[in-house]
Write a protein that holds these residues in place. Structure first.
Motif, PDB file in Angstrom:
ATOM      1  N   ASN A   1      30.689  24.810 -13.965  1.00 37.87           N
ATOM      2  CA  ASN A   1      31.826  25.695 -13.698  1.00 37.87           C
ATOM      3  C   ASN A   1      32.340  26.337 -14.973  1.00 37.87           C
ATOM      4  O   ASN A   1      32.754  27.500 -14.971  1.00 37.87           O
TER       5      ASN A   1
ATOM      6  N   ARG B   1      30.056  29.214 -15.774  1.00 43.00           N
ATOM      7  CA  ARG B   1      30.327  30.318 -14.850  1.00 43.00           C
ATOM      8  C   ARG B   1      31.635  31.020 -15.212  1.00 43.00           C
ATOM      9  O   ARG B   1      31.720  32.251 -15.201  1.00 43.00           O
ATOM     10  N   PHE B   2      32.668  30.236 -15.534  1.00 40.86           N
ATOM     11  CA  PHE B   2      33.963  30.771 -15.937  1.00 40.86           C
ATOM     12  C   PHE B   2      33.806  31.695 -17.145  1.00 40.86           C
ATOM     13  O   PHE B   2      34.319  32.821 -17.162  1.00 40.86           O
ATOM     14  N   SER B   3      33.081  31.245 -18.136  1.00 34.04           N
ATOM     15  CA  SER B   3      32.871  32.040 -19.345  1.00 34.04           C
ATOM     16  C   SER B   3      32.191  33.362 -19.033  1.00 34.04           C
ATOM     17  O   SER B   3      32.587  34.415 -19.540  1.00 34.04           O
ATOM     18  N   GLU B   4      31.181  33.309 -18.198  1.00 30.65           N
ATOM     19  CA  GLU B   4      30.420  34.510 -17.864  1.00 30.65           C
ATOM     20  C   GLU B   4      31.205  35.446 -16.937  1.00 30.65           C
ATOM     21  O   GLU B   4      31.237  36.661 -17.142  1.00 30.65           O
ATOM     22  N   GLU B   5      31.831  34.878 -15.930  1.00 34.94           N
ATOM     23  CA  GLU B   5      32.566  35.684 -14.954  1.00 34.94           C
ATOM     24  C   GLU B   5      33.731  36.433 -15.589  1.00 34.94           C
ATOM     25  O   GLU B   5      33.999  37.586 -15.259  1.00 34.94           O
ATOM     26  N   TYR B   6      34.425  35.785 -16.521  1.00 31.21           N
ATOM     27  CA  TYR B   6      35.587  36.402 -17.153  1.00 31.21           C
ATOM     28  C   TYR B   6      35.274  37.004 -18.522  1.00 31.21           C
ATOM     29  O   TYR B   6      36.171  37.482 -19.199  1.00 31.21           O
ATOM     30  N   GLU B   7      33.997  36.985 -18.908  1.00 32.82           N
ATOM     31  CA  GLU B   7      33.542  37.562 -20.172  1.00 32.82           C
ATOM     32  C   GLU B   7      34.411  37.096 -21.339  1.00 32.82           C
ATOM     33  O   GLU B   7      34.970  37.887 -22.093  1.00 32.82           O
TER      34      GLU B   7
ATOM     35  N   HIS C   1      45.209  36.284 -15.085  1.00 35.29           N
ATOM     36  CA  HIS C   1      44.757  37.237 -16.093  1.00 35.29           C
ATOM     37  C   HIS C   1      45.954  38.002 -16.658  1.00 35.29           C
ATOM     38  O   HIS C   1      46.890  38.338 -15.929  1.00 35.29           O
TER      39      HIS C   1
ATOM     40  N   THR D   1      42.801  35.394 -20.422  1.00 34.58           N
ATOM     41  CA  THR D   1      42.671  34.603 -19.199  1.00 34.58           C
ATOM     42  C   THR D   1      43.267  33.227 -19.451  1.00 34.58           C
ATOM     43  O   THR D   1      42.871  32.533 -20.377  1.00 34.58           O
TER      44      THR D   1
ATOM     45  N   TYR E   1      41.100  28.315  -8.603  1.00 34.31           N
ATOM     46  CA  TYR E   1      39.786  28.666  -9.129  1.00 34.31           C
ATOM     47  C   TYR E   1      38.875  27.440  -9.077  1.00 34.31           C
ATOM     48  O   TYR E   1      39.263  26.381  -8.583  1.00 34.31           O
TER      49      TYR E   1
ATOM     50  N   SER F   1      39.409  37.576 -23.561  1.00 27.46           N
ATOM     51  CA  SER F   1      38.251  38.075 -22.820  1.00 27.46           C
ATOM     52  C   SER F   1      38.049  39.545 -23.167  1.00 27.46           C
ATOM     53  O   SER F   1      38.867  40.143 -23.854  1.00 27.46           O
TER      54      SER F   1
END
Length: 126
Positions: free
Chosen positions: A36, A39-45, A110, A75, A96, A70
């Motif tokens: 997770n 995924r968090f890092s990638e999803e929120y850049e 955000h 975030t 989340y 981000s």
């Protein structure tokens, strides 16, 4: 000595967070939490960890807080064990993926700027 942050694809990003500093050999994290986090890092850049500041209000919702820079602003996450979903809604947070521990829910919000986040710290209900 491996830390939780070392188990992610982004060890530099998470190394200064409270979660990232735990030692793997003492209490390994759940694989789902590590996944997770990726995924968090990638999803929120996410670009960088900023701080662990939390609003100073009488709510147990703000526990294990983390703020990240981000590509599109900032975030904020909080992962309390003892939480109240009414508080989350009241403060404009959205549930989340679990990012801290399987027994704690994570909520996210955000912000377009650090100034906006600082206003939230002072008055999270505005």
């Amino acid at each position: 000595m491996n830390r939780y942050s070392d188990l992610t694809k982004y060890p530099k990003l998470f190394k200064n967070s409270y979660w990232g500093s735990f030692q793997v050999d003492k209490d390994p994290p759940e694989k789902e939490i590590v996944s997770n986090r990726n995924r968090f890092s990638e999803e929120y850049e996410l670009i960088s960890f900023i701080c662990s500041e939390r609003p100073k209000v009488g709510s147990k919702l703000f526990d294990h807080c983390e703020l990240y820079k981000s590509k599109n602003g900032f975030t904020f996450i909080t992962s309390p064990y003892d939480e109240n979903s009414n508080d989350a809604e009241r403060f404009g947070l959205t549930k989340y993926l679990k990012l801290y521990h399987p027994a704690s829910n994570t909520y996210i919000k955000h912000f377009n700027s650090k100034i906006e986040f600082n206003k939230f710290l002072k008055n999270p209900e505005s």
